[in-house]
Design an enzyme around this catalytic site. Structure first.
Site, short mmCIF file in Angstrom:
data_model
loop_
_atom_site.label_atom_id
_atom_site.label_comp_id
_atom_site.label_asym_id
_atom_site.label_seq_id
_atom_site.Cartn_x
_atom_site.Cartn_y
_atom_site.Cartn_z
N GLN A 1 0.81 -1.22 0.00
CA GLN A 1 0.00 0.00 0.00
C GLN A 1 0.84 1.27 0.00
OE1 GLN A 1 -1.20 0.50 4.54
NE2 GLN A 1 -1.70 -1.56 3.83
N HIS B 1 0.26 5.71 1.09
CA HIS B 1 -0.64 6.73 1.63
C HIS B 1 -0.36 8.09 0.98
CE1 HIS B 1 -1.51 3.75 4.64
NE2 HIS B 1 -0.27 3.75 5.05
N GLU C 1 4.05 7.73 8.47
CA GLU C 1 4.03 6.84 9.62
C GLU C 1 5.42 6.34 9.95
OE1 GLU C 1 1.24 4.28 7.46
OE2 GLU C 1 2.67 2.64 7.61
N HIS D 1 4.72 0.38 0.73
CA HIS D 1 5.14 -0.41 1.89
C HIS D 1 4.15 -1.52 2.23
CE1 HIS D 1 2.46 2.67 3.62
NE2 HIS D 1 2.14 1.75 4.50
N ARG E 1 -4.44 0.63 -1.76
CA ARG E 1 -3.91 -0.73 -1.86
C ARG E 1 -3.44 -0.97 -3.29
NH1 ARG E 1 -8.49 -3.50 0.27
NH2 ARG E 1 -7.78 -2.99 2.35
ZN ZN Z 1 0.67 2.16 6.01
#
Ligand code: ZN
Length: 326
Positions: free
Chosen positions: A96, A98, A116, A173, A193
């Protein structure tokens, strides 16, 4: 004046890749044997934490952020900026990516972007992550997705307990099977995704993919993130800085004895990974144990930590006190 730590009741998420480690390691009451995520410190509408103690007990962190900004150093911002999770990857998570703030604001009705980072609490011997990709150009990236050359495209990284990874938005990632990870991230629930290993659910359906968005938001070519790290010891506390970047600063802390600390941030987020201890504020002691998630609000000026414990500490990077200077 609010002079105590804020203990939080986490929210749990069932996932097809989840397992039982959140119960096995932390004694959490999980909803099923497919529990993938513990949202330990969250004010996101998809799973807010509930305050467990103090005068605001029973309220969501979302409401407390809205109505009691004095607890957070009057930091600005419509949304509480961070989200701390523990993830049990009993199976591979989908590959995925972001979006960043700008893309999420426009295309995801005002969501934040999602940068993240991961601290590997534990993992199996052969566990790995996917972090980045090998395509040199967008054309190559698109072609490898279209032809399903996943092994050539995706960059695999072996992991071990104690490893740390910073994952800026735009990074392709996936967390691999067998990893138990503490994630500190921007408060966002937007995931595109790219690939789900052609898995099917119990109804025979594949999970939705978001290939077009993934292509739009991915960083091409991939750049490995560099982070500045360093450790220091003060009395009974070893603090190791894992990352200090735009959205958050995260530390791994090892407490072995006692330490006096001054509150020099808008607020601090703590997630206890091992052991137990107490935080003492104006002579009053509040005990914590493995699996607890808590916030130290800005209305505390000094505190003492005592015990034998390991925890992840984080705060927003802007500051230090009173509003933000983003
Ligand atoms: Zn993630």
């Amino acid at each position: 004046m609010y002079k105590e730590p804020i203990f939080l009741q986490p929210d749990f998420k069932e996932r097809i890749w989840g397992g039982t480690k959140l119960r096995d390691y932390y004694n959490y009451e999980i909803p099923s044997t497919n529990t993938g995520e513990c949202w330990g410190i969250s004010a996101h509408e998809n799973g807010p934490s509930i305050l467990k103690n103090g005068p605001l007990r029973g309220q969501t962190l979302t409401k407390v952020w809205e109505n009691h900004r004095e607890l957070f150093g009057h930091e600005e911002g419509e949304k509480f900026p961070l989200l701390v999770k523990i993830l049990d990857a009993n199976d591979d998570l989908s590959v995925q990516v972001h979006p960043d703030d700008e893309y999420a604001r426009i295309y995801e009705s005002g969501e934040l972007g999602k940068t993240e980072c991961w601290y590997v609490i534990d993992c199996e011997v052969d566990s790995h992550l996917i972090l980045g990709h090998h395509a040199k150009t967008k054309e190559e990236f698109v072609r490898m997705i279209e032809t399903g050359e996943w092994d050539l495209l995706l960059k695999k990284v072996p992991i071990k307990p104690g490893d740390f990874y910073y994952v800026p938005s735009g990074t392709i990632h996936a967390i691999g099977k067998g990893a138990l990870i503490l994630e500190t991230q921007q408060s966002s629930d937007t995931t595109y995704r790219v690939y789900d290993y052609d898995r099917i659910d119990d109804k025979g359906d594949k999970r939705e993919r978001h290939v077009q968005q993934s292509i739009e938001v991915s960083t091409i070519p991939h750049k490995d993130a560099e982070v500045k790290q360093g450790a220091n010891r003060k009395e009974g506390l070893i603090t190791k800085q894992l990352v200090s970047e735009k959205y958050f600063t995260v530390y791994h802390c090892q407490l072995d004895g006692s330490v006096e600390q001054k509150m020099n941030r808008n607020y601090l987020l703590l997630s206890i990974l091992e052991g137990n201890g107490s935080v003492i504020i104006e002579g009053k002691s509040y005990s914590f144990t493995k699996g607890d998630h808590l916030i130290l609000p800005s209305t505390i000026s000094e505190y003492q930590l005592t015990g034998d414990a390991q925890f992840i500490l984080s705060h927003t990077t802007y500051g230090p006190l009173g509003g933000n200077n983003k």
